[in-house]
Write a protein that holds these residues in place. Sequence first.
Motif, PDB file in Angstrom:
ATOM      1  N   UNK A 110       0.800  -1.219   0.000  1.00 39.98           N
ATOM      2  CA  UNK A 110       0.000   0.000   0.000  1.00 39.98           C
ATOM      3  C   UNK A 110       0.833   1.269   0.000  1.00 39.98           C
ATOM      4  N   UNK A 111       2.049   1.232   0.524  1.00 43.56           N
ATOM      5  CA  UNK A 111       2.823   2.456   0.671  1.00 43.56           C
ATOM      6  C   UNK A 111       4.275   2.228   0.272  1.00 43.56           C
ATOM      7  N   UNK A 112       4.873   3.302  -0.218  1.00 42.93           N
ATOM      8  CA  UNK A 112       6.322   3.377  -0.436  1.00 42.93           C
ATOM      9  C   UNK A 112       6.853   2.188  -1.226  1.00 42.93           C
ATOM     10  N   UNK A 113       6.232   1.917  -2.357  1.00 45.52           N
ATOM     11  CA  UNK A 113       6.677   0.844  -3.221  1.00 45.52           C
ATOM     12  C   UNK A 113       6.743   1.367  -4.645  1.00 45.52           C
ATOM     13  N   UNK A 114       7.367   0.591  -5.534  1.00 44.69           N
ATOM     14  CA  UNK A 114       7.528   0.984  -6.934  1.00 44.69           C
ATOM     15  C   UNK A 114       6.405   0.365  -7.749  1.00 44.69           C
ATOM     16  N   UNK A 115       5.826   1.138  -8.634  1.00 47.88           N
ATOM     17  CA  UNK A 115       4.698   0.667  -9.415  1.00 47.88           C
ATOM     18  C   UNK A 115       5.082  -0.512 -10.305  1.00 47.88           C
ATOM     19  N   UNK A 116       4.217  -1.515 -10.342  1.00 47.54           N
ATOM     20  CA  UNK A 116       4.324  -2.567 -11.353  1.00 47.54           C
ATOM     21  C   UNK A 116       3.876  -1.997 -12.690  1.00 47.54           C
ATOM     22  N   UNK A 117       2.857  -1.154 -12.646  1.00 47.52           N
ATOM     23  CA  UNK A 117       2.386  -0.383 -13.800  1.00 47.52           C
ATOM     24  C   UNK A 117       1.567   0.782 -13.270  1.00 47.52           C
ATOM     25  N   UNK A 118       1.501   1.843 -14.048  1.00 45.28           N
ATOM     26  CA  UNK A 118       0.707   3.002 -13.663  1.00 45.28           C
ATOM     27  C   UNK A 118       0.120   3.651 -14.897  1.00 45.28           C
ATOM     28  N   UNK A 119      -0.943   4.441 -14.697  1.00 46.33           N
ATOM     29  CA  UNK A 119      -1.582   5.140 -15.810  1.00 46.33           C
ATOM     30  C   UNK A 119      -2.008   6.528 -15.372  1.00 46.33           C
ATOM     31  N   UNK A 120      -1.573   7.530 -16.124  1.00 46.30           N
ATOM     32  CA  UNK A 120      -2.027   8.897 -15.943  1.00 46.30           C
ATOM     33  C   UNK A 120      -2.908   9.275 -17.117  1.00 46.30           C
ATOM     34  N   UNK A 121      -4.093   9.788 -16.839  1.00 49.34           N
ATOM     35  CA  UNK A 121      -5.040  10.087 -17.904  1.00 49.34           C
ATOM     36  C   UNK A 121      -5.687  11.449 -17.703  1.00 49.34           C
ATOM     37  N   UNK A 122      -6.159  12.018 -18.810  1.00 47.94           N
ATOM     38  CA  UNK A 122      -6.976  13.229 -18.743  1.00 47.94           C
ATOM     39  C   UNK A 122      -7.933  13.232 -19.924  1.00 47.94           C
ATOM     40  N   UNK A 123      -9.056  13.877 -19.722  1.00 49.33           N
ATOM     41  CA  UNK A 123     -10.045  14.020 -20.792  1.00 49.33           C
ATOM     42  C   UNK A 123     -10.643  15.412 -20.732  1.00 49.33           C
ATOM     43  N   UNK A 124     -11.133  15.841 -21.868  1.00 47.21           N
ATOM     44  CA  UNK A 124     -12.013  17.009 -21.949  1.00 47.21           C
ATOM     45  C   UNK A 124     -13.308  16.522 -22.586  1.00 47.21           C
ATOM     46  N   UNK A 125     -14.429  16.726 -21.903  1.00 49.51           N
ATOM     47  CA  UNK A 125     -15.725  16.267 -22.386  1.00 49.51           C
ATOM     48  C   UNK A 125     -16.492  17.409 -23.052  1.00 49.51           C
ATOM     49  N   UNK A 126     -17.278  17.033 -24.054  1.00 51.04           N
ATOM     50  CA  UNK A 126     -18.142  17.984 -24.749  1.00 51.04           C
ATOM     51  C   UNK A 126     -19.464  17.285 -25.048  1.00 51.04           C
ATOM     52  N   UNK A 127     -20.519  17.638 -24.293  1.00 48.89           N
ATOM     53  CA  UNK A 127     -21.844  17.033 -24.474  1.00 48.89           C
ATOM     54  C   UNK A 127     -21.806  15.510 -24.392  1.00 48.89           C
ATOM     55  N   UNK A 128     -21.059  14.984 -23.433  1.00 55.27           N
ATOM     56  CA  UNK A 128     -21.003  13.549 -23.213  1.00 55.27           C
ATOM     57  C   UNK A 128     -20.025  12.807 -24.092  1.00 55.27           C
ATOM     58  N   UNK A 129     -19.385  13.511 -25.015  1.00 53.76           N
ATOM     59  CA  UNK A 129     -18.371  12.898 -25.870  1.00 53.76           C
ATOM     60  C   UNK A 129     -16.973  13.327 -25.437  1.00 53.76           C
ATOM     61  N   UNK A 130     -15.997  12.525 -25.791  1.00 57.14           N
ATOM     62  CA  UNK A 130     -14.610  12.850 -25.456  1.00 57.14           C
ATOM     63  C   UNK A 130     -14.046  13.783 -26.526  1.00 57.14           C
ATOM     64  N   UNK A 131     -13.851  15.018 -26.158  1.00 56.14           N
ATOM     65  CA  UNK A 131     -13.288  16.000 -27.086  1.00 56.14           C
ATOM     66  C   UNK A 131     -11.805  15.743 -27.305  1.00 56.14           C
ATOM     67  N   UNK A 132     -11.104  15.435 -26.221  1.00 50.67           N
ATOM     68  CA  UNK A 132      -9.678  15.104 -26.297  1.00 50.67           C
ATOM     69  C   UNK A 132      -9.302  14.255 -25.099  1.00 50.67           C
ATOM     70  N   UNK A 133      -8.204  13.533 -25.232  1.00 46.96           N
ATOM     71  CA  UNK A 133      -7.726  12.668 -24.147  1.00 46.96           C
ATOM     72  C   UNK A 133      -6.233  12.495 -24.249  1.00 46.96           C
ATOM     73  N   UNK A 134      -5.611  12.318 -23.090  1.00 46.92           N
ATOM     74  CA  UNK A 134      -4.177  12.036 -23.018  1.00 46.92           C
ATOM     75  C   UNK A 134      -3.969  10.890 -22.030  1.00 46.92           C
ATOM     76  N   UNK A 135      -3.137   9.931 -22.418  1.00 45.88           N
ATOM     77  CA  UNK A 135      -2.843   8.779 -21.562  1.00 45.88           C
ATOM     78  C   UNK A 135      -1.337   8.540 -21.567  1.00 45.88           C
ATOM     79  N   UNK A 136      -0.764   8.372 -20.378  1.00 47.06           N
ATOM     80  CA  UNK A 136       0.652   8.042 -20.236  1.00 47.06           C
ATOM     81  C   UNK A 136       0.791   6.902 -19.241  1.00 47.06           C
ATOM     82  N   UNK A 137       1.720   5.997 -19.517  1.00 52.34           N
ATOM     83  CA  UNK A 137       1.899   4.797 -18.712  1.00 52.34           C
ATOM     84  C   UNK A 137       3.241   4.822 -17.984  1.00 52.34           C
ATOM     85  N   UNK A 138       3.264   4.212 -16.809  1.00 53.03           N
ATOM     86  CA  UNK A 138       4.489   4.116 -16.011  1.00 53.03           C
ATOM     87  C   UNK A 138       4.934   2.672 -15.905  1.00 53.03           C
ATOM     88  N   UNK A 139       6.234   2.460 -15.868  1.00 59.38           N
ATOM     89  CA  UNK A 139       6.871   1.176 -15.557  1.00 59.38           C
ATOM     90  C   UNK A 139       6.648   0.094 -16.611  1.00 59.38           C
TER      91      UNK A 139
END
Length: 211
Positions: A110-139
Amino acid sequence: MYGNAAISRAYPGLIDAATLIGGTQIQGRASFGGNLCNATPSGDSIPAMIAHSAVAHIEGPGGHRHVAVEDFCTGPGRNVLGRGEMLVSISFPAPSSGFGANYMRFIPRNEMDIAVAGAGTSVVLDNGNIKSARVALAAVAPTPLYVSAIGDAIAGKPANEETLAEAGQIAKDAAIPITDMRGTIEYRKHLCDVLTRRSLQIAIDRAKENA
């Protein structure tokens, strides 16, 4: 960072990462700039910064230059800084209406360990649709991995399970992990799918709150 209410509201993915890195003592002394310059593929702050479209500002003998965070790391423990150069700041664009972001990782403890995998994401929504998205992965690659193909594939599509499943499959296909004591190649690829879908869903939920 997470003690600042305005930053917490505007940059939720950064806060997700900030609360995960080390313990309280480390969090009180560490910086995202240091985490970035360390250039560890598993660095938790880097995918979150990529999701937030961060830009690194560098000073050196040749003057000032700007590098998108997704281009900053060049290999394990290596980055774009040349002789005599220093990272002096990192800037983040102001989030727009309908923006949401998240960072999550899978670790054995739970704490102070190195990720086996990770995901950072962001979206911008427009009327329920995804206007844009960014995804980055760790490890799961020699550097934190910005998967631009996901944003290209799901832009304009509804923010639903089918779209998230497509994003997860692209993340799985893009990952180029190794097998080590923390996980196998197959396991890490599976995690990329699962974490991308879950993280995007949280980003979407936050975007709806910010509409």
